[in-house]
Write an enzyme that holds these catalytic residues in place. Structure first.
Site, PDB file in Angstrom:
ATOM      1  N   HIS A 247       0.895  -1.144   0.013  1.00 35.80           N
ATOM      2  CA  HIS A 247      -0.041   0.011  -0.032  1.00 35.80           C
ATOM      3  C   HIS A 247       1.019   1.450   0.004  1.00 35.80           C
ATOM      4  O   HIS A 247       0.362   2.463  -0.058  1.00 35.80           O
ATOM      5  CB  HIS A 247      -0.738  -0.027   1.190  1.00 35.80           C
ATOM      6  CG  HIS A 247      -2.147  -1.100   1.265  1.00 35.80           C
ATOM      7  ND1 HIS A 247      -2.832  -1.307   0.246  1.00 35.80           N
ATOM      8  CD2 HIS A 247      -2.276  -2.000   2.179  1.00 35.80           C
ATOM      9  CE1 HIS A 247      -3.699  -2.251   0.323  1.00 35.80           C
ATOM     10  NE2 HIS A 247      -3.377  -2.579   1.562  1.00 35.80           N
TER      11      HIS A 247
ATOM     12  N   ASP B 173      -2.346 -10.864  -2.166  1.00 34.37           N
ATOM     13  CA  ASP B 173      -3.156 -10.431  -0.747  1.00 34.37           C
ATOM     14  C   ASP B 173      -4.558 -10.130  -1.073  1.00 34.37           C
ATOM     15  O   ASP B 173      -4.945  -9.751  -2.339  1.00 34.37           O
ATOM     16  CB  ASP B 173      -2.208  -9.060  -0.504  1.00 34.37           C
ATOM     17  CG  ASP B 173      -2.432  -8.641   1.008  1.00 34.37           C
ATOM     18  OD1 ASP B 173      -1.872  -8.830   1.759  1.00 34.37           O
ATOM     19  OD2 ASP B 173      -3.744  -7.755   1.016  1.00 34.37           O
TER      20      ASP B 173
ATOM     21  N   HIS C 257      -6.205  -7.426  -0.247  1.00 36.70           N
ATOM     22  CA  HIS C 257      -6.196  -6.057  -0.748  1.00 36.70           C
ATOM     23  C   HIS C 257      -5.531  -5.586  -2.027  1.00 36.70           C
ATOM     24  O   HIS C 257      -4.589  -6.321  -2.571  1.00 36.70           O
ATOM     25  CB  HIS C 257      -5.601  -5.080   0.525  1.00 36.70           C
ATOM     26  CG  HIS C 257      -6.427  -5.430   1.822  1.00 36.70           C
ATOM     27  ND1 HIS C 257      -5.833  -6.094   2.526  1.00 36.70           N
ATOM     28  CD2 HIS C 257      -7.665  -4.836   2.158  1.00 36.70           C
ATOM     29  CE1 HIS C 257      -6.701  -6.291   3.738  1.00 36.70           C
ATOM     30  NE2 HIS C 257      -7.444  -5.470   3.578  1.00 36.70           N
TER      31      HIS C 257
ATOM     32  N   ASP D  83      -4.141 -12.836   3.658  1.00 38.03           N
ATOM     33  CA  ASP D  83      -5.536 -12.277   4.236  1.00 38.03           C
ATOM     34  C   ASP D  83      -6.580 -12.837   3.500  1.00 38.03           C
ATOM     35  O   ASP D  83      -7.804 -12.473   3.810  1.00 38.03           O
ATOM     36  CB  ASP D  83      -5.526 -10.852   4.465  1.00 38.03           C
ATOM     37  CG  ASP D  83      -4.853 -10.089   3.471  1.00 38.03           C
ATOM     38  OD1 ASP D  83      -4.258 -10.381   2.495  1.00 38.03           O
ATOM     39  OD2 ASP D  83      -4.864  -8.837   3.848  1.00 38.03           O
TER      40      ASP D  83
HETATM   41 ZN    ZN Z   1      -4.175  -7.297   2.728  1.00 41.74          ZN
END
Ligand code: ZN
Length: 339
Positions: free
Chosen positions: A125, A161, A163, A248
């Site tokens: 991120h 991931d 995200h 995740d």
């Molecule tokens: Zn994540």
């Protein structure tokens, strides 16, 4: 065949003074499992070392590097709603990025076959000018740039991931020589990663976003790998594959709503081992259920070490996944005729 492994206890010193999902217990759980299963012993340890300013500023602004470095003077800094530092975080972040760079360069040079970097803080991120989403420096982006400086022409970054890796996409979205393929829950944090974000300018077609609704598991992830990533990767011909390896999307994660099994992560690792002459490096990102991430990391490590993953026949993907995959193929057919 030798698998490199990065792990350093300094990664455990990055911690919040309150309960936070991105905490040292995550990494300890993985390390305990790899030690108990005698997997760590079978790998060659690559020592973590601090990334240089030069390596970091290949991706990040000098102002962000200064900002992160300055946090070392304070017991605690809150950089945004989700992202904290302790006094030792800046050093941990530099060790994470530098450790991954060295692991990747050893794989590129042929000294190691492949590798796994067990890192904190995570990276995908982090934008060029901003720490966010638990991430300080974008470890995978920094390592990709270091590999390119060492002579690697085309790098594929696979981000499984839960995200979307906004920082990685933004770093490379105009670059024809970096392929970024991401599977992620959508709409979800951080808000980017729609299918129609496919790269800009000379990088058109090099960003491939598989934006999933909740509830996807092994069948859906493997279908995305086989039907979208595999044909694109065959055409792109990466010389190195880096994985933003968050766990995740595992079944049982407290932040995610996916249900990938440890065997599913192993199968994805095996698919990627077939690319780039096996030059494959996994770098830990998220994943917040200690038991699930330890089991997933063990499954991936076994495949990196050359073991066949357990047989897996997850059946066909569900209807929602079929819709997403059709949309991705339609978006990318112009760029990748083999799709
Ligand atoms: Zn994540």
């Amino acid at each position: 065949m030798t698998t490199g492994l990065v792990y350093d206890e300094a990664f455990l010193l990055h911690r919040a003074p309150y309960e936070h999902p991105e905490n040292p217990g995550r990494l300890s759980a993985i390390w305990r499992r790899l030690t108990e299963d005698r997997l760590a012993d079978r790998c060659a340890r690559v020592p973590a070392r601090e990334a240089t300013r030069d390596e970091l500023t290949a991706v990040h602004t000098p102002a962000l590097v200064d900002l992160v470095d300055a946090t070392a003077r304070h017991d605690f800094t809150q950089l945004d709603m989700d992202t904290y530092t302790s006094r030792d975080s800046a050093r941990a972040a530099r060790l994470a990025a530098g450790g991954l760079v060295d692991l990747v360069l050893q794989v590129v040079s042929g000294g190691l076959t492949n590798g796994f970097a067990l890192l904190r803080p995570p990276g995908h991120h982090a934008e060029s000018n901003r720490a966010m989403g638990f991430c300080l420096f974008n470890n995978v982006a920094v390592a990709a740039e270091a590999a390119r400086r060492s002579g690697v022409r085309r790098v594929a970054i696979v981000d499984w991931d839960l995200h979307h890796g906004n920082g990685t996409q933004h770093t490379f979205e105009e670059d024809p020589d970096v392929l970024y393929f991401s599977t992620h829950q959508y709409p979800f944090y951080p808000g980017t990663g729609a299918t129609h974000e496919f790269g800009k300018g000379a990088g058109r077609g090099r960003i491939v976003n598989v934006a999933w609704p909740a509830g996807m598991g092994d069948a859906e992830y493997l279908a995305a790998f086989d039907r979208v990533l595999a044909p694109i990767a065959r055409a792109f011909e990466p010389e190195l594959v880096l994985v933003s390896c968050g766990f995740d999307a595992a079944a049982g994660d407290p932040l995610g709503e996916m249900r990938v099994s440890p065997a599913g992560f192993g199968a994805m690792t095996q698919r990627l081992s077939a690319l780039a002459g096996g030059r494959l490096v996994l770098a830990l990102e998220g994943g917040y259920n200690p038991g699930a991430i330890a089991a997933a990391a063990a499954a991936c490590t076994r495949v990196l070490l050359g073991e066949a993953p357990p047989p897996l026949d997850p059946g066909p993907p569900n209807a929602a996944a079929e819709r997403v995959l059709r949309e991705v193929v339609q978006t990318h057919r112009n760029f990748w005729p083999g799709l």
